[in-house]
Design a protein around this motif. Structure first.
Motif, PDB file in Angstrom:
ATOM      1  N   LYS A   1       0.069   7.894  12.671  1.00  0.00           N
ATOM      2  CA  LYS A   1       1.437   7.834  12.695  1.00  0.00           C
ATOM      3  C   LYS A   1       1.001   7.321  14.515  1.00  0.00           C
ATOM      4  O   LYS A   1       0.995   7.277  15.161  1.00  0.00           O
ATOM      5  N   THR A   2       2.981   6.985  14.745  1.00  0.00           N
ATOM      6  CA  THR A   2       3.310   6.283  15.937  1.00  0.00           C
ATOM      7  C   THR A   2       4.349   6.481  16.632  1.00  0.00           C
ATOM      8  O   THR A   2       5.174   7.641  16.063  1.00  0.00           O
TER       9      THR A   2
ATOM     10  N   ASN B   1       2.938  -0.427   7.643  1.00  0.00           N
ATOM     11  CA  ASN B   1       3.993   0.608   8.022  1.00  0.00           C
ATOM     12  C   ASN B   1       4.663   1.151   7.489  1.00  0.00           C
ATOM     13  O   ASN B   1       5.455   0.785   6.361  1.00  0.00           O
ATOM     14  N   CYS B   2       4.883   2.300   7.945  1.00  0.00           N
ATOM     15  CA  CYS B   2       5.376   3.594   7.112  1.00  0.00           C
ATOM     16  C   CYS B   2       6.994   3.921   8.419  1.00  0.00           C
ATOM     17  O   CYS B   2       6.466   4.507   8.823  1.00  0.00           O
ATOM     18  N   PRO B   3       8.133   3.680   7.639  1.00  0.00           N
ATOM     19  CA  PRO B   3       9.131   3.233   9.009  1.00  0.00           C
ATOM     20  C   PRO B   3       9.570   5.039   8.967  1.00  0.00           C
ATOM     21  O   PRO B   3       9.538   5.812   7.975  1.00  0.00           O
TER      22      PRO B   3
ATOM     23  N   GLY C   1       3.626   5.940  10.016  1.00  0.00           N
ATOM     24  CA  GLY C   1       1.731   5.697  10.157  1.00  0.00           C
ATOM     25  C   GLY C   1       2.329   4.069   9.391  1.00  0.00           C
ATOM     26  O   GLY C   1       2.714   3.189   9.481  1.00  0.00           O
ATOM     27  N   PHE C   2       1.056   3.516  10.587  1.00  0.00           N
ATOM     28  CA  PHE C   2       1.240   1.696  11.100  1.00  0.00           C
ATOM     29  C   PHE C   2      -0.546   1.985  11.476  1.00  0.00           C
ATOM     30  O   PHE C   2      -1.377   2.552  11.724  1.00  0.00           O
ATOM     31  N   GLY C   3      -1.743   0.892  10.686  1.00  0.00           N
ATOM     32  CA  GLY C   3      -1.864  -0.109  10.840  1.00  0.00           C
ATOM     33  C   GLY C   3      -2.207  -0.891  10.670  1.00  0.00           C
ATOM     34  O   GLY C   3      -0.964  -1.762   9.893  1.00  0.00           O
ATOM     35  N   MET C   4      -3.456  -2.299  11.542  1.00  0.00           N
ATOM     36  CA  MET C   4      -3.743  -3.641  11.408  1.00  0.00           C
ATOM     37  C   MET C   4      -4.977  -3.449  11.162  1.00  0.00           C
ATOM     38  O   MET C   4      -5.786  -2.931  11.061  1.00  0.00           O
TER      39      MET C   4
END
Length: 136
Positions: free
Chosen positions: A110-111, A131-133, A116-119
């Motif tokens: 989570k950001t 990305n999960c906005p 949720g976001f990851g690279m």
């Protein structure tokens, strides 16, 4: 107008597209091999089964790719394929699947701007952002 990513692979386009078909739920619409091109293309015998052009549909979006000739391949850099998934659990599942066998640059979490976001870079060297906005 439509803009679509076109990815170049180091002779593993077919494997990458079969992987995306499995983990992203895509549908391969075209897998054109060098052997299917006209003879005047002059393809080397060891490159005949490599992919000249591939097209995949993923949830209505299009991803295209091919196997770059060995003297034209460059390691992907300066971009990422961005995947937006509205369900956090599904976004994390897809992130984990894409990063398996590859590398994680930013773990999925989570950001301040997302659920949720990851690279990551997948096992084929392609950079992804999942990305999960915050808003659905």
């Amino acid at each position: 107008m439509q803009i679509n990513p076109y990815l170049f692979y180091d002779s593993n386009c077919e494997a990458a597209f079969k992987f995306y078909e499995k983990v992203l739920g895509g549908k391969i619409e075209l897998m054109l091999r060098n052997a299917e091109g006209p003879p005047e293309m002059g393809t080397a015998p060891d490159r005949m089964q490599k992919i000249m052009h591939a097209r995949m549909s993923i949830d209505g979006e299009v991803l295209m790719a091919s196997d770059a000739p060995p003297d034209h391949f460059n390691k992907p850099q300066g971009f990422a394929v961005s995947l937006t998934v509205n369900d956090p659990a599904e976004a994390e599942r897809r992130f984990k699947a894409l990063s398996e066998g590859g590398s994680v640059n930013m773990p999925f979490s989570k950001t301040f701007f997302s659920k949720g976001f990851g690279m990551c870079n997948d096992q084929f060297g392609i950079p992804w952002m999942v990305n999960c906005p915050l808003e659905d």
